[in-house]
Write a protein that holds these residues in place. Structure first.
Motif, PDB file in Angstrom:
ATOM      1  N   ASN A   1       0.788  -1.227   0.000  1.00 57.45           N
ATOM      2  CA  ASN A   1       0.000   0.000   0.000  1.00 57.45           C
ATOM      3  C   ASN A   1       0.825   1.284   0.000  1.00 57.45           C
ATOM      4  O   ASN A   1       0.250   2.369  -0.020  1.00 57.45           O
ATOM      5  CB  ASN A   1      -0.920   0.038   1.231  1.00 57.45           C
ATOM      6  CG  ASN A   1      -1.911  -1.098   1.245  1.00 57.45           C
ATOM      7  OD1 ASN A   1      -2.373  -1.538   0.205  1.00 57.45           O
ATOM      8  ND2 ASN A   1      -2.224  -1.584   2.424  1.00 57.45           N
ATOM      9  N   LEU A   2       2.140   1.183   0.065  1.00 63.29           N
ATOM     10  CA  LEU A   2       2.975   2.379   0.113  1.00 63.29           C
ATOM     11  C   LEU A   2       3.643   2.571  -1.247  1.00 63.29           C
ATOM     12  O   LEU A   2       4.145   1.612  -1.845  1.00 63.29           O
ATOM     13  CB  LEU A   2       4.035   2.259   1.212  1.00 63.29           C
ATOM     14  CG  LEU A   2       4.668   3.579   1.651  1.00 63.29           C
ATOM     15  CD1 LEU A   2       3.632   4.484   2.321  1.00 63.29           C
ATOM     16  CD2 LEU A   2       5.816   3.332   2.619  1.00 63.29           C
ATOM     17  N   TYR A   3       3.636   3.819  -1.712  1.00 66.14           N
ATOM     18  CA  TYR A   3       4.167   4.161  -3.026  1.00 66.14           C
ATOM     19  C   TYR A   3       5.192   5.275  -2.893  1.00 66.14           C
ATOM     20  O   TYR A   3       5.078   6.125  -2.012  1.00 66.14           O
ATOM     21  CB  TYR A   3       3.034   4.640  -3.947  1.00 66.14           C
ATOM     22  CG  TYR A   3       1.994   3.585  -4.216  1.00 66.14           C
ATOM     23  CD1 TYR A   3       2.033   2.826  -5.376  1.00 66.14           C
ATOM     24  CD2 TYR A   3       0.976   3.349  -3.303  1.00 66.14           C
ATOM     25  CE1 TYR A   3       1.081   1.858  -5.623  1.00 66.14           C
ATOM     26  CE2 TYR A   3       0.018   2.380  -3.553  1.00 66.14           C
ATOM     27  CZ  TYR A   3       0.072   1.637  -4.706  1.00 66.14           C
ATOM     28  OH  TYR A   3      -0.875   0.667  -4.962  1.00 66.14           O
ATOM     29  N   VAL A   4       6.158   5.270  -3.789  1.00 67.49           N
ATOM     30  CA  VAL A   4       7.128   6.356  -3.854  1.00 67.49           C
ATOM     31  C   VAL A   4       7.020   7.040  -5.208  1.00 67.49           C
ATOM     32  O   VAL A   4       6.682   6.424  -6.216  1.00 67.49           O
ATOM     33  CB  VAL A   4       8.579   5.883  -3.598  1.00 67.49           C
ATOM     34  CG1 VAL A   4       8.767   5.466  -2.145  1.00 67.49           C
ATOM     35  CG2 VAL A   4       8.987   4.763  -4.531  1.00 67.49           C
ATOM     36  N   ILE A   5       7.290   8.346  -5.175  1.00 66.19           N
ATOM     37  CA  ILE A   5       7.332   9.158  -6.385  1.00 66.19           C
ATOM     38  C   ILE A   5       8.798   9.505  -6.607  1.00 66.19           C
ATOM     39  O   ILE A   5       9.439  10.086  -5.721  1.00 66.19           O
ATOM     40  CB  ILE A   5       6.488  10.432  -6.228  1.00 66.19           C
ATOM     41  CG1 ILE A   5       5.028  10.057  -5.926  1.00 66.19           C
ATOM     42  CG2 ILE A   5       6.583  11.300  -7.478  1.00 66.19           C
ATOM     43  CD1 ILE A   5       4.152  11.237  -5.574  1.00 66.19           C
ATOM     44  N   CYS A   6       9.311   9.122  -7.768  1.00 68.44           N
ATOM     45  CA  CYS A   6      10.730   9.328  -8.052  1.00 68.44           C
ATOM     46  C   CYS A   6      10.882  10.261  -9.246  1.00 68.44           C
ATOM     47  O   CYS A   6      10.170  10.135 -10.244  1.00 68.44           O
ATOM     48  CB  CYS A   6      11.412   8.000  -8.363  1.00 68.44           C
ATOM     49  SG  CYS A   6      11.292   6.810  -7.016  1.00 68.44           S
ATOM     50  N   GLY A   7      11.813  11.184  -9.119  1.00 69.84           N
ATOM     51  CA  GLY A   7      12.135  12.098 -10.202  1.00 69.84           C
ATOM     52  C   GLY A   7      13.617  12.049 -10.479  1.00 69.84           C
ATOM     53  O   GLY A   7      14.427  12.225  -9.561  1.00 69.84           O
ATOM     54  N   ASN A   8      13.972  11.739 -11.712  1.00 68.68           N
ATOM     55  CA  ASN A   8      15.381  11.623 -12.106  1.00 68.68           C
ATOM     56  C   ASN A   8      16.161  10.704 -11.182  1.00 68.68           C
ATOM     57  O   ASN A   8      17.272  11.010 -10.765  1.00 68.68           O
ATOM     58  CB  ASN A   8      16.028  13.002 -12.185  1.00 68.68           C
ATOM     59  CG  ASN A   8      15.487  13.813 -13.339  1.00 68.68           C
ATOM     60  OD1 ASN A   8      14.948  13.269 -14.295  1.00 68.68           O
ATOM     61  ND2 ASN A   8      15.615  15.122 -13.241  1.00 68.68           N
TER      62      ASN A   8
END
Length: 167
Positions: free
Chosen positions: A54-61
């Motif tokens: 249920n846990l998500y990460v948002i990754c940029g570059n």
């Protein structure tokens, strides 16, 4: 910036804890020192979220810049509301949204992602979390009333039903 959202793994935990530490400091600076206090969400809750998928990460570059939990099904603390939800349809619950400032639009990105999983979304936040309240309202959420979380403290409850173009 290339941005991706994926389920969090145990190897992400150090980055996630850093994001929440940053978010707690920002909340404190913006007049909301009690919503997450000095240690919430706890590592135990985050580990449980990871274990349950249920846990998500948002990754940029390649860097982790945001984190959120999204659960489908009934949220126990939403069973009683001083007010009323927009509908009684199945819903997903957005919890523990945070960013560290390295990825722009964390809230908008997680709302769009969650809406692709379940178009009926509920969320709650502390009355002093003016930043989150503004972002929720800006993104089409309607204030529905007050719910009480596990420690019996009040939270403002919001809901958004994403309508498809064919409707």
């Amino acid at each position: 910036m290339h941005v991706t959202i994926r389920k969090a793994g145990h190897s992400d935990l150090a980055d996630i804890l850093g994001i929440y530490a940053y978010a707690r400091e920002q909340m404190r600076r913006n007049g909301n020192p009690t919503q997450w206090g000095s240690s919430q969400p706890s590592q135990e809750i985050l580990t449980e979220d990871i274990n349950n998928g249920n846990l998500y990460v948002i990754c940029g570059n390649g860097q982790t810049g945001g984190v959120f939990a999204f659960l489908t099904g009934d949220e126990p603390t939403y069973q009683v509301i001083a007010g009323s939800w927009l509908n009684d349809l199945p819903y997903g619950t957005l919890h523990r949204v945070a960013g560290n400032g390295t990825v722009c639009g964390v809230v908008e990105r997680c709302i769009a992602y969650c809406g692709s999983i379940c178009p009926n979304i509920r969320v709650d936040t502390h009355e002093r979390n003016v930043v989150m309240r503004h972002l929720l309202e800006k993104n089409g959420f309607t204030e529905c009333g007050i719910i009480y979380v596990r420690d019996h403290s009040p939270r403002i409850a919001y809901q958004r039903l994403i309508k498809y173009e064919s409707e």
